[in-house]
Design a protein around this motif. Structure first.
Motif, PDB file in Angstrom:
ATOM      1  N   THR A 127       0.817  -1.216   0.000  1.00  0.00           N
ATOM      2  CA  THR A 127       0.000   0.000   0.000  1.00  0.00           C
ATOM      3  C   THR A 127       0.853   1.268   0.000  1.00  0.00           C
ATOM      4  O   THR A 127       0.307   2.366  -0.016  1.00  0.00           O
ATOM      5  N   GLY A 128       2.163   1.123   0.011  1.00  0.00           N
ATOM      6  CA  GLY A 128       3.027   2.292   0.021  1.00  0.00           C
ATOM      7  C   GLY A 128       4.474   1.934   0.266  1.00  0.00           C
ATOM      8  O   GLY A 128       4.889   0.792   0.045  1.00  0.00           O
ATOM      9  N   PHE A 129       5.208   2.929   0.761  1.00  0.00           N
ATOM     10  CA  PHE A 129       6.652   2.801   0.943  1.00  0.00           C
ATOM     11  C   PHE A 129       7.065   3.416   2.272  1.00  0.00           C
ATOM     12  O   PHE A 129       6.384   4.297   2.799  1.00  0.00           O
ATOM     13  N   TYR A 130       8.216   2.973   2.772  1.00  0.00           N
ATOM     14  CA  TYR A 130       8.870   3.634   3.891  1.00  0.00           C
ATOM     15  C   TYR A 130      10.071   4.384   3.355  1.00  0.00           C
ATOM     16  O   TYR A 130      10.841   3.848   2.549  1.00  0.00           O
ATOM     17  N   LEU A 131      10.207   5.613   3.778  1.00  0.00           N
ATOM     18  CA  LEU A 131      11.362   6.441   3.443  1.00  0.00           C
ATOM     19  C   LEU A 131      12.146   6.653   4.729  1.00  0.00           C
ATOM     20  O   LEU A 131      11.584   7.088   5.739  1.00  0.00           O
ATOM     21  N   ILE A 132      13.434   6.355   4.687  1.00  0.00           N
ATOM     22  CA  ILE A 132      14.316   6.578   5.833  1.00  0.00           C
ATOM     23  C   ILE A 132      15.375   7.572   5.398  1.00  0.00           C
ATOM     24  O   ILE A 132      15.990   7.418   4.336  1.00  0.00           O
ATOM     25  N   LYS A 133      15.562   8.606   6.208  1.00  0.00           N
ATOM     26  CA  LYS A 133      16.553   9.628   5.865  1.00  0.00           C
ATOM     27  C   LYS A 133      17.239  10.146   7.105  1.00  0.00           C
ATOM     28  O   LYS A 133      16.706  10.057   8.213  1.00  0.00           O
TER      29      LYS A 133
END
Length: 149
Positions: free
Chosen positions: A82-88
């Motif tokens: 259903t989507g994505f994880y963004l890690i920054k």
């Protein structure tokens, strides 16, 4: 399970996708800040992206989000599709991330190929749909613009 997994604490029946949500924040012992964002594209438990679509979007966002944002560590698809994880590294607001996502998805709409879609650079290169990625990107951009611009 005794470990608390943040995504399991969110009530998936009470959100409306698409959205950008800051869902994690840690400070390392040396003082570095690492932030995690939930980039939700489709409504949980109602719709999910086909694997070819999510795989193509993953490849495209891997580059396009790095063009829009500094210090991206990773962009990874959610298992529920259903989507994505963004890690920054560092702090960013949900609005900053949403604007970068909108700009990146507009690049997806305009692109002509999926980078690294070959047997040397990808472990499942045949399972990608550029057409589908563009269709989802068009729909999601329209909805995100209403909320974040």
């Amino acid at each position: 399970m005794k470990v608390v997994v943040e995504s399991f604490t969110m009530d998936h029946t009470k959100v409306t996708a698409p959205f950008v949500r800051k869902c994690g924040h840690i400070t390392t012992p040396k003082g570095d800040v690492i932030t995690k964002f939930d980039l939700r594209f489709t409504q949980p438990n109602a719709e999910s992206m086909p694997t070819g679509v999510i795989h193509a979007i993953e490849h495209l966002l891997a580059g396009y989000l790095r063009e829009e944002l500094e210090d991206v560590v990773d962009i990874s698809p959610m298992g529920c599709r259903t989507g994505f994880y963004l890690i920054k590294l560092g702090e960013s607001t949900e609005e900053e991330i949403a604007k970068a996502l909108i700009n990146s998805l507009q690049k997806v709409i305009d692109c002509s190929d999926v980078p690294a879609a070959n047997p040397i650079q990808c472990g499942n290169y045949r399972d990608m749909s550029l057409f589908g990625a563009k269709e989802y990107a068009k729909d999601i951009v329209e909805k995100l613009i209403k909320v974040y611009k």
